[in-house]
Design a protein around this motif. Structure first.
Motif, PDB file in Angstrom:
ATOM      1  N   SER A   1      -0.719   3.458   7.370  1.00 27.19           N
ATOM      2  CA  SER A   1      -1.207   5.168   7.275  1.00 27.19           C
ATOM      3  C   SER A   1      -1.483   5.641   6.008  1.00 27.19           C
ATOM      4  O   SER A   1      -1.199   4.918   4.915  1.00 27.19           O
ATOM      5  CB  SER A   1      -0.102   5.786   8.076  1.00 27.19           C
ATOM      6  N   ASP A   2      -2.299   6.360   5.940  1.00 24.73           N
ATOM      7  CA  ASP A   2      -2.697   7.166   4.931  1.00 24.73           C
ATOM      8  C   ASP A   2      -1.278   7.746   3.801  1.00 24.73           C
ATOM      9  O   ASP A   2      -1.640   7.353   2.445  1.00 24.73           O
ATOM     10  CB  ASP A   2      -3.539   8.490   4.961  1.00 24.73           C
ATOM     11  N   ALA A   3      -0.444   8.072   4.509  1.00 25.92           N
ATOM     12  CA  ALA A   3       0.891   8.568   3.712  1.00 25.92           C
ATOM     13  C   ALA A   3       1.307   7.166   3.117  1.00 25.92           C
ATOM     14  O   ALA A   3       1.857   7.133   1.889  1.00 25.92           O
ATOM     15  CB  ALA A   3       1.762   9.149   4.541  1.00 25.92           C
ATOM     16  N   GLU A   4       1.534   5.891   3.946  1.00 24.02           N
ATOM     17  CA  GLU A   4       2.051   4.843   3.161  1.00 24.02           C
ATOM     18  C   GLU A   4       1.088   4.413   1.990  1.00 24.02           C
ATOM     19  O   GLU A   4       1.571   3.553   1.007  1.00 24.02           O
ATOM     20  CB  GLU A   4       2.078   3.641   4.324  1.00 24.02           C
ATOM     21  N   ILE A   5      -0.341   4.318   2.314  1.00 21.10           N
ATOM     22  CA  ILE A   5      -1.007   3.855   1.220  1.00 21.10           C
ATOM     23  C   ILE A   5      -0.886   4.704  -0.083  1.00 21.10           C
ATOM     24  O   ILE A   5      -0.888   4.219  -1.192  1.00 21.10           O
ATOM     25  CB  ILE A   5      -2.612   4.084   1.658  1.00 21.10           C
ATOM     26  N   MET A   6      -0.665   6.057   0.296  1.00 24.31           N
ATOM     27  CA  MET A   6      -0.675   6.848  -0.968  1.00 24.31           C
ATOM     28  C   MET A   6       0.800   6.553  -1.776  1.00 24.31           C
ATOM     29  O   MET A   6       0.668   6.367  -2.850  1.00 24.31           O
ATOM     30  CB  MET A   6      -0.526   8.323  -0.514  1.00 24.31           C
ATOM     31  N   TYR A   7       1.814   6.258  -0.680  1.00 26.01           N
ATOM     32  CA  TYR A   7       3.154   5.724  -1.539  1.00 26.01           C
ATOM     33  C   TYR A   7       2.926   4.540  -2.259  1.00 26.01           C
ATOM     34  O   TYR A   7       3.248   4.473  -3.516  1.00 26.01           O
ATOM     35  CB  TYR A   7       4.038   5.719  -0.528  1.00 26.01           C
ATOM     36  N   GLN A   8       1.995   3.560  -1.866  1.00 24.67           N
ATOM     37  CA  GLN A   8       1.699   2.250  -2.452  1.00 24.67           C
ATOM     38  C   GLN A   8       1.001   2.642  -3.657  1.00 24.67           C
ATOM     39  O   GLN A   8       1.313   1.860  -4.875  1.00 24.67           O
ATOM     40  CB  GLN A   8       1.278   1.458  -1.567  1.00 24.67           C
ATOM     41  N   ILE A   9       0.342   3.552  -3.664  1.00 26.93           N
ATOM     42  CA  ILE A   9      -0.668   3.637  -4.923  1.00 26.93           C
ATOM     43  C   ILE A   9       0.182   4.155  -5.962  1.00 26.93           C
ATOM     44  O   ILE A   9       0.054   4.090  -7.086  1.00 26.93           O
ATOM     45  CB  ILE A   9      -1.889   4.766  -4.507  1.00 26.93           C
ATOM     46  N   SER A  10       1.122   5.166  -5.431  1.00 22.72           N
ATOM     47  CA  SER A  10       1.948   5.810  -6.754  1.00 22.72           C
ATOM     48  C   SER A  10       2.963   4.768  -7.400  1.00 22.72           C
ATOM     49  O   SER A  10       3.167   4.969  -8.401  1.00 22.72           O
ATOM     50  CB  SER A  10       2.785   6.764  -5.943  1.00 22.72           C
ATOM     51  N   LYS A  11       3.033   3.858  -6.767  1.00 20.11           N
ATOM     52  CA  LYS A  11       4.013   2.732  -7.408  1.00 20.11           C
ATOM     53  C   LYS A  11       3.056   1.831  -8.554  1.00 20.11           C
ATOM     54  O   LYS A  11       3.695   1.049  -9.342  1.00 20.11           O
ATOM     55  CB  LYS A  11       4.416   1.545  -6.512  1.00 20.11           C
ATOM     56  N   LYS A  12       1.791   1.976  -8.360  1.00 19.10           N
ATOM     57  CA  LYS A  12       0.753   1.599  -9.278  1.00 19.10           C
ATOM     58  C   LYS A  12       0.863   2.258 -10.925  1.00 19.10           C
ATOM     59  O   LYS A  12       0.152   1.892 -11.872  1.00 19.10           O
ATOM     60  CB  LYS A  12      -0.516   1.291  -8.792  1.00 19.10           C
ATOM     61  N   PHE A  13       1.149   3.518 -11.049  1.00 18.17           N
ATOM     62  CA  PHE A  13       0.955   4.370 -11.907  1.00 18.17           C
ATOM     63  C   PHE A  13       1.935   4.090 -13.093  1.00 18.17           C
ATOM     64  O   PHE A  13       3.141   3.548 -12.936  1.00 18.17           O
ATOM     65  CB  PHE A  13       1.103   5.913 -11.584  1.00 18.17           C
ATOM     66  N   TRP A  14       1.359   3.933 -14.426  1.00 14.18           N
ATOM     67  CA  TRP A  14       1.965   3.649 -15.427  1.00 14.18           C
ATOM     68  C   TRP A  14       2.659   4.873 -15.949  1.00 14.18           C
ATOM     69  O   TRP A  14       3.602   5.332 -16.334  1.00 14.18           O
ATOM     70  CB  TRP A  14       1.161   3.022 -16.428  1.00 14.18           C
ATOM     71  N   ASN A  15       1.708   6.147 -16.172  1.00 15.37           N
ATOM     72  CA  ASN A  15       2.045   7.526 -16.518  1.00 15.37           C
ATOM     73  C   ASN A  15       2.869   8.097 -15.369  1.00 15.37           C
ATOM     74  O   ASN A  15       2.716   8.402 -14.483  1.00 15.37           O
ATOM     75  CB  ASN A  15       0.607   8.083 -16.707  1.00 15.37           C
TER      76      ASN A  15
END
Length: 145
Positions: free
Chosen positions: A77-91
């Motif tokens: 789902s969109d919310a799960e994808i957003m959560y997965q994206i948040s794990k990619k941030f360095w900052n």
């Protein structure tokens, strides 16, 4: 056992205070000014080394964790994808911003499992209580309909 950065910083501050009090209590007034200044500066050396080690360990963990992360699941789902994206941030400030956006999206779509996961990643940890309260309030409004 996962130790938060906040706890480690508080422990470093406590150790620094104790070492500083010990060193200041043992400085003799009759000693030369240079010796007194050196003793005072050595108090700052302990937290500087500990914080440096903490930064190195955290950076190493982030680098290892980043290389082990799987690609984003496009069927989620969109919310799960957003959560997965948040794990990619360095900052970390940008990561926190994305986590808040994820929480808002998950609350809008009723994905409370994603809300709980994202709230657990917030820093400082006390922000998660506010998010979980929002989720509980929304659930109580939804059930009363």
């Amino acid at each position: 056992m996962d130790i938060s950065t906040d706890l480690v910083v508080k422990l470093i501050a406590l150790i620094t205070t104790l070492v500083g009090l010990y060193k200041v209590a043992n400085i003799k007034i009759a000693e030369p000014l240079l010796v007194q200044i050196t003793a005072a500066l050595s108090i700052l050396l302990v937290p500087a080394v500990m914080l440096g080690l903490l930064l190195m360990m955290q950076t190493f963990q982030d680098m290892v964790g980043r290389s082990n992360r799987a690609d984003i699941d496009v069927n989620a789902s969109d919310a799960e994808i957003m959560y997965q994206i948040s794990k990619k941030f360095w900052n970390q400030s940008l990561r926190q911003k994305v986590l808040h956006l994820t929480i808002d999206k998950a609350l809008d779509t009723g994905r409370y499992d994603v809300v709980v996961k994202a709230a657990g990643e917030l820093n400082p940890p006390d922000q998660s209580d506010e998010v979980l309260l929002r989720a509980a309030e929304q659930l109580s409004k939804d059930s009363s309909k």
